[in-house]
Enzyme design. Sequence first.
Site, PDB file in Angstrom:
ATOM      1  N   ARG A  94      44.607  62.838  34.290  1.00 28.31           N
ATOM      2  CA  ARG A  94      44.323  61.910  35.382  1.00 28.31           C
ATOM      3  C   ARG A  94      43.284  60.898  34.915  1.00 28.31           C
ATOM      4  O   ARG A  94      42.197  61.285  34.463  1.00 28.31           O
ATOM      5  CB  ARG A  94      43.786  62.673  36.596  1.00 28.31           C
ATOM      6  CG  ARG A  94      43.362  61.758  37.712  1.00 28.31           C
ATOM      7  CD  ARG A  94      42.790  62.490  38.926  1.00 28.31           C
ATOM      8  NE  ARG A  94      42.366  61.491  39.892  1.00 28.31           N
ATOM      9  CZ  ARG A  94      41.185  61.466  40.506  1.00 28.31           C
ATOM     10  NH1 ARG A  94      40.318  62.426  40.328  1.00 28.31           N
ATOM     11  NH2 ARG A  94      40.883  60.481  41.324  1.00 28.31           N
ATOM     12  N   HIS A 138      39.401  53.729  41.551  1.00 28.30           N
ATOM     13  CA  HIS A 138      38.288  54.676  41.426  1.00 28.30           C
ATOM     14  C   HIS A 138      36.989  53.865  41.483  1.00 28.30           C
ATOM     15  O   HIS A 138      36.223  53.798  40.533  1.00 28.30           O
ATOM     16  CB  HIS A 138      38.414  55.486  40.138  1.00 28.30           C
ATOM     17  CG  HIS A 138      37.664  56.795  40.153  1.00 28.30           C
ATOM     18  ND1 HIS A 138      38.274  58.012  39.957  1.00 28.30           N
ATOM     19  CD2 HIS A 138      36.356  57.067  40.359  1.00 28.30           C
ATOM     20  CE1 HIS A 138      37.366  58.980  40.022  1.00 28.30           C
ATOM     21  NE2 HIS A 138      36.189  58.424  40.267  1.00 28.30           N
ATOM     22  N   GLU A 183      38.458  59.250  46.609  1.00 31.60           N
ATOM     23  CA  GLU A 183      37.296  59.465  47.479  1.00 31.60           C
ATOM     24  C   GLU A 183      36.900  58.216  48.274  1.00 31.60           C
ATOM     25  O   GLU A 183      35.811  57.654  48.055  1.00 31.60           O
ATOM     26  CB  GLU A 183      36.100  59.960  46.657  1.00 31.60           C
ATOM     27  CG  GLU A 183      36.358  61.237  45.888  1.00 31.60           C
ATOM     28  CD  GLU A 183      35.092  61.854  45.290  1.00 31.60           C
ATOM     29  OE1 GLU A 183      34.010  61.252  45.420  1.00 31.60           O
ATOM     30  OE2 GLU A 183      35.188  62.945  44.709  1.00 31.60           O
ATOM     31  N   ASN A 310      39.086  66.771  45.731  1.00 27.22           N
ATOM     32  CA  ASN A 310      37.975  66.922  44.788  1.00 27.22           C
ATOM     33  C   ASN A 310      36.941  67.830  45.434  1.00 27.22           C
ATOM     34  O   ASN A 310      36.553  67.600  46.584  1.00 27.22           O
ATOM     35  CB  ASN A 310      37.298  65.578  44.489  1.00 27.22           C
ATOM     36  CG  ASN A 310      38.201  64.615  43.741  1.00 27.22           C
ATOM     37  OD1 ASN A 310      39.299  64.974  43.305  1.00 27.22           O
ATOM     38  ND2 ASN A 310      37.743  63.384  43.587  1.00 27.22           N
ATOM     39  N   TYR A 312      33.181  70.008  44.739  1.00 28.89           N
ATOM     40  CA  TYR A 312      32.051  70.372  43.879  1.00 28.89           C
ATOM     41  C   TYR A 312      31.136  71.416  44.506  1.00 28.89           C
ATOM     42  O   TYR A 312      30.696  72.341  43.862  1.00 28.89           O
ATOM     43  CB  TYR A 312      31.234  69.120  43.505  1.00 28.89           C
ATOM     44  CG  TYR A 312      32.021  68.211  42.584  1.00 28.89           C
ATOM     45  CD1 TYR A 312      32.026  68.435  41.217  1.00 28.89           C
ATOM     46  CD2 TYR A 312      32.808  67.185  43.091  1.00 28.89           C
ATOM     47  CE1 TYR A 312      32.782  67.648  40.363  1.00 28.89           C
ATOM     48  CE2 TYR A 312      33.574  66.388  42.245  1.00 28.89           C
ATOM     49  CZ  TYR A 312      33.555  66.625  40.880  1.00 28.89           C
ATOM     50  OH  TYR A 312      34.310  65.861  40.041  1.00 28.89           O
ATOM     51  N   GLU A 380      39.832  66.980  41.056  1.00 26.13           N
ATOM     52  CA  GLU A 380      38.544  67.076  40.353  1.00 26.13           C
ATOM     53  C   GLU A 380      37.850  68.355  40.750  1.00 26.13           C
ATOM     54  O   GLU A 380      37.828  68.721  41.925  1.00 26.13           O
ATOM     55  CB  GLU A 380      37.577  65.928  40.718  1.00 26.13           C
ATOM     56  CG  GLU A 380      37.931  64.593  40.173  1.00 26.13           C
ATOM     57  CD  GLU A 380      36.926  63.511  40.580  1.00 26.13           C
ATOM     58  OE1 GLU A 380      35.748  63.823  40.851  1.00 26.13           O
ATOM     59  OE2 GLU A 380      37.343  62.349  40.646  1.00 26.13           O
TER      60      GLU A 380
HETATM   61  C1  FCB Z   1      33.214  62.452  42.140  1.00 30.78           C
HETATM   62  C2  FCB Z   1      33.765  61.204  41.497  1.00 30.78           C
HETATM   63  C3  FCB Z   1      33.806  61.260  39.996  1.00 30.78           C
HETATM   64  C4  FCB Z   1      32.582  61.926  39.410  1.00 30.78           C
HETATM   65  C5  FCB Z   1      32.337  63.251  40.094  1.00 30.78           C
HETATM   66  C6  FCB Z   1      31.169  64.026  39.553  1.00 30.78           C
HETATM   67  O1  FCB Z   1      32.678  62.128  43.380  1.00 30.78           O
HETATM   68  O2  FCB Z   1      35.072  60.964  41.961  1.00 30.78           O
HETATM   69  O3  FCB Z   1      33.972  59.944  39.518  1.00 30.78           O
HETATM   70  O4  FCB Z   1      31.505  61.085  39.476  1.00 30.78           O
HETATM   71  O5  FCB Z   1      32.159  63.054  41.462  1.00 30.78           O
END
Ligand code: FCB
Length: 479
Positions: A94, A138, A183, A310, A312, A380
Amino acid sequence: MPAAATTAAPGPATGPAYDGPRFPAGFRFGTATAAYQIEGAHDEGGRGPSIWDTFSHTPGRTLGGATGDTACDHYHRYPEDIALLRDLGVDSYRFSFSWSRLLPQGTGPVNPEGLDFYDRLLDELLAAGIAPAVTLYHWDLPQALEDRGGWRVRSTAEAFADYAALAAERFGDRVERWITLNEPYCSAFVGYAEGRHAPGAREGRGALAAAHHLLVGHGLAVRALRAAGSREVGITLNLDRIHAASPSAEDQAALLRAETLHNDVWTEPLLSGRYPAHEHETWSGQADGPWRRPGDLELISEPLDFVGINFYRPITVKAAPHRAADPEQRTAVDIGVTEIDPYGTRHTTMGWPVVPAAFTELLVGLHTRYPDLPPVWITENGSAEADEVAADGRVHDQERVSYLDAHMRAVTDALARGVDVRGYFVWSLLDNFEWARGYDQRFGIVRVDYDTLTRTPKDSYRWFRNLIAAHRAAPDTTS
Ligand code: FCB
């Protein structure tokens, strides 16, 4: 500058018997990057400036004044990066197109050198047996469009559709999967309300209009991509798993507002064809502005072939006074909510708590709320760690391996609970320009030495390669 052979040998894929996460047959693996974070060559090959060039060159906006001028120099070193991907054994890669490399002014004349660059990249990926998954946007809006109002104005959404049509016509024969936006939360609210990202604005209505125009641009792009024959079309959202600080009525109301801002503003129009139920209490009626037109919801809710997620970390919210008492003076993120961090877990160098169970909860929650949810791709997931090069020349990034292992297991838990997840992309292939946080945050499974631009695969790269090889040899047949 020609691509130099600076890649350190990744080492053999040996080690103890595989005991990592197991995925069903057909599950696909990849890594993710984004144009401004890796390409560099900001003023080469006919590229026009984007809002991230302007923003990063404005003193005080990024850590230490970092810019993407050179980044990982992927523009010149892409053959080396594709070799790393081939050796890793991924199914898919990607990455994003830089809009202003293809259309330097955002609209109008096409840049032939930009077309050639992405032609070469796509052709080399296919030659390596890797299916391209392309993000059209992006975060790097052509500066020329920002100068005309950016995402605050509808003409930017229309320009985005024209760009999508151009991309689909030129590259559609080689792109497996199209992601319209990455995002949009960050584009609209971090860029136009918090001001922490480009274009650095701090607005109320402007940011709400931007959110809407991003969705309109998405819908127009979906139609343009489909008209050009594209079959796998989706969007990537950073939905949040949000906890409330307490069961109190105030914190529960704060949770609803936070859900509206982070999640419902995207999922409701995209997946249900309606505006979020709690937008009035969240924004005092300001979301319902003149930028909304009849027919927009039909456009925005065009059926999708997949949803990209995505993830985290989770967040926890608590009621708090608004920063501005007068609703007219509030930015769109000033919703009477503050974030607290009650997670007694390890935190990554981003300061993000490591809570893999929240990933499962997010995916299961989405699937429960939207029974017709299209297939999900994890577009992600990854962690920034304090990597060091050891005496043996390697990066023993055990924290990243633990993070990836635990989050992939969280995905398998979601699969076991009925969520249709089809693939997983690690963020990121390379250490890269982490937006306002500059180069201090290293997310790569391949280290980049920013002085020499040498790439060194980390232990997490070898771990991921073993996982992919084990999956190919023996996929999980228990589900
Ligand atoms: C996301 C973004 C990516 C990167 C990660 C850590 O929010 O899409 O570009 O910065 O965080």
